[in-house]
Design a protein around this motif. Structure first.
Motif, PDB file in Angstrom:
ATOM      1  N   THR A   1      61.161 -28.626  58.439  1.00  0.00           N
ATOM      2  CA  THR A   1      60.711 -29.982  58.127  1.00  0.00           C
ATOM      3  C   THR A   1      59.249 -30.135  58.507  1.00  0.00           C
ATOM      4  O   THR A   1      58.760 -29.492  59.450  1.00  0.00           O
ATOM      5  CB  THR A   1      61.534 -31.028  58.906  1.00  0.00           C
ATOM      6  N   ARG A   2      58.563 -31.005  57.800  1.00  0.00           N
ATOM      7  CA  ARG A   2      57.163 -31.286  58.158  1.00  0.00           C
ATOM      8  C   ARG A   2      57.081 -31.986  59.509  1.00  0.00           C
ATOM      9  O   ARG A   2      56.016 -32.035  60.127  1.00  0.00           O
ATOM     10  CB  ARG A   2      56.492 -32.126  57.071  1.00  0.00           C
TER      11      ARG A   2
ATOM     12  N   SER B   1      55.666 -29.808  62.166  1.00  0.00           N
ATOM     13  CA  SER B   1      54.251 -29.436  62.126  1.00  0.00           C
ATOM     14  C   SER B   1      53.499 -30.020  63.321  1.00  0.00           C
ATOM     15  O   SER B   1      53.427 -31.242  63.473  1.00  0.00           O
ATOM     16  CB  SER B   1      53.620 -29.939  60.825  1.00  0.00           C
TER      17      SER B   1
ATOM     18  N   LEU C   1      50.556 -32.123  61.938  1.00  0.00           N
ATOM     19  CA  LEU C   1      50.894 -33.463  61.461  1.00  0.00           C
ATOM     20  C   LEU C   1      51.346 -34.372  62.598  1.00  0.00           C
ATOM     21  O   LEU C   1      51.039 -35.565  62.614  1.00  0.00           O
ATOM     22  CB  LEU C   1      51.982 -33.375  60.392  1.00  0.00           C
TER      23      LEU C   1
ATOM     24  N   ASN D   1      55.867 -39.163  61.120  1.00  0.00           N
ATOM     25  CA  ASN D   1      56.179 -38.721  62.476  1.00  0.00           C
ATOM     26  C   ASN D   1      56.370 -39.895  63.423  1.00  0.00           C
ATOM     27  O   ASN D   1      57.143 -39.818  64.373  1.00  0.00           O
ATOM     28  CB  ASN D   1      55.084 -37.779  62.985  1.00  0.00           C
TER      29      ASN D   1
ATOM     30  N   ASN E   1      59.863 -22.396  62.933  1.00  0.00           N
ATOM     31  CA  ASN E   1      58.656 -21.982  62.214  1.00  0.00           C
ATOM     32  C   ASN E   1      58.038 -20.739  62.843  1.00  0.00           C
ATOM     33  O   ASN E   1      57.612 -19.816  62.143  1.00  0.00           O
ATOM     34  CB  ASN E   1      57.637 -23.123  62.198  1.00  0.00           C
TER      35      ASN E   1
ATOM     36  N   ASP F   1      60.119 -27.020  53.614  1.00  0.00           N
ATOM     37  CA  ASP F   1      60.476 -28.410  53.896  1.00  0.00           C
ATOM     38  C   ASP F   1      61.004 -29.034  52.615  1.00  0.00           C
ATOM     39  O   ASP F   1      60.263 -29.141  51.630  1.00  0.00           O
ATOM     40  CB  ASP F   1      59.236 -29.161  54.380  1.00  0.00           C
TER      41      ASP F   1
ATOM     42  N   SER G   1      55.916 -24.372  53.628  1.00  0.00           N
ATOM     43  CA  SER G   1      55.490 -25.160  52.481  1.00  0.00           C
ATOM     44  C   SER G   1      56.562 -26.134  52.023  1.00  0.00           C
ATOM     45  O   SER G   1      57.727 -26.055  52.426  1.00  0.00           O
ATOM     46  CB  SER G   1      55.131 -24.229  51.308  1.00  0.00           C
ATOM     47  N   SER G   2      56.143 -27.052  51.165  1.00  0.00           N
ATOM     48  CA  SER G   2      57.036 -27.979  50.480  1.00  0.00           C
ATOM     49  C   SER G   2      56.774 -27.811  48.987  1.00  0.00           C
ATOM     50  O   SER G   2      55.989 -26.948  48.571  1.00  0.00           O
ATOM     51  CB  SER G   2      56.747 -29.420  50.906  1.00  0.00           C
TER      52      SER G   2
ATOM     53  N   GLU H   1      55.004 -29.670  47.307  1.00  0.00           N
ATOM     54  CA  GLU H   1      53.617 -30.049  47.075  1.00  0.00           C
ATOM     55  C   GLU H   1      52.635 -28.958  47.463  1.00  0.00           C
ATOM     56  O   GLU H   1      51.453 -29.021  47.123  1.00  0.00           O
ATOM     57  CB  GLU H   1      53.265 -31.342  47.821  1.00  0.00           C
TER      58      GLU H   1
ATOM     59  N   ILE I   1      52.034 -26.531  54.203  1.00  0.00           N
ATOM     60  CA  ILE I   1      52.042 -27.541  55.254  1.00  0.00           C
ATOM     61  C   ILE I   1      51.389 -26.917  56.482  1.00  0.00           C
ATOM     62  O   ILE I   1      51.652 -25.750  56.806  1.00  0.00           O
ATOM     63  CB  ILE I   1      53.494 -27.962  55.601  1.00  0.00           C
TER      64      ILE I   1
ATOM     65  N   TRP J   1      50.733 -25.688  60.170  1.00  0.00           N
ATOM     66  CA  TRP J   1      51.648 -25.356  61.270  1.00  0.00           C
ATOM     67  C   TRP J   1      51.548 -26.382  62.377  1.00  0.00           C
ATOM     68  O   TRP J   1      52.506 -26.646  63.051  1.00  0.00           O
ATOM     69  CB  TRP J   1      51.326 -23.967  61.828  1.00  0.00           C
TER      70      TRP J   1
END
Length: 229
Positions: A129-130, A133, A136, A144, A160, A181, A221-222, A224, A227, A229
């Motif tokens: 999942t993002r 990250s 992020l 978040n 990850n 993700d 990645s997703s 899109e 992403i 790390w």
């Protein structure tokens, strides 16, 4: 014909991944805790990722019948601190979550590595999942801020790191290992709060599971794109 194993295939995104792999003409072992929950067209295999006996039995079943495994999707997950503020998370919240999201992934992957090596062209997809990250999370973006789950998010951060370490070791065996993700999907795990359907979330996993030779490995990645790390 490709041989695949999807953990946590009895519901949600895992179920969709298994179903879509079947649609791609693969033989799919659906790792489930209740065989009646396996998607139509799959081969049910009892697989609680926290049960060493079941993990070993699943590897034995696949090995005896096919001698190899071409695709492993580590999808099984548990969020032991949904709705709990980080300051209120206990060590027990962490243990329960890490048992499935971290130790379970390692247990299954370790058991399947000989079969993945036998493929010579295998793919491992780790569902993350993002929210895992660090970049992020440090930015404290809206997502978040809304989902500050200490146990779950940090467990996926660990996953990850595990993804990268496996990717580095296994690349010379032709095994590509990537983390993906699926986005915020409406599943039991999220309390059906997501804006995406499970079938949509399965798309990025399917893409990484069917990478051709020379594809990326050790990525996060997703749909899109990459992403941080």
């Amino acid at each position: 014909m490709k041989i695949a194993l999807v953990t946590g295939a009895g519901r949600g995104i895992g179920r969709e991944i298994a179903r879509q792999l079947v649609e791609h003409g693969m033989t799919v072992f659906a790792g489930v805790r209740n065989e009646s929950h396996a998607p139509e067209g799959t081969r049910p295999v009892l697989l609680d990722v926290t049960d060493g006996g079941q993990v070993a039995s699943a590897a034995k079943t696949i090995g005896e019948e096919f001698g190899r495994l071409d695709i492993l999707v580590n999808n099984a997950a548990l969020c032991g601190d949904f709705g709990v503020a980080p300051a209120e998370v206990t060590a027990e919240h962490m243990r329960v979550t890490y048992e499935v999201c971290v130790f379970g992934v390692v247990a299954v992957t370790h058991a399947m590595i000989p079969l993945l090596r036998a493929s010579g062209d295998a793919r491992v997809v780790n569902m993350t999942t993002r929210l895992a990250s660090i970049g992020l999370t440090s930015a404290a973006d809206d997502l978040n801020a809304e989902w500050p789950m200490l146990a779950y998010n940090s467990a996926k951060s660990a996953l990850n790191a595990i993804t990268v370490l496996y990717a580095n070791e296994l690349r010379e065996s032709g095994i590509l290992v990537n983390a993906v993700d699926p986005g915020h999907c409406a599943t039991d795990l999220t309390g059906h709060t997501g804006t995406r359907m499970a079938a949509e979330g399965a798309a990025v996993a399917l893409r990484m599971a069917t990478l051709g030779a020379g594809g990326p490995t050790g990525t996060f990645s997703s749909e899109e794109g990459p992403i941080p790390w």
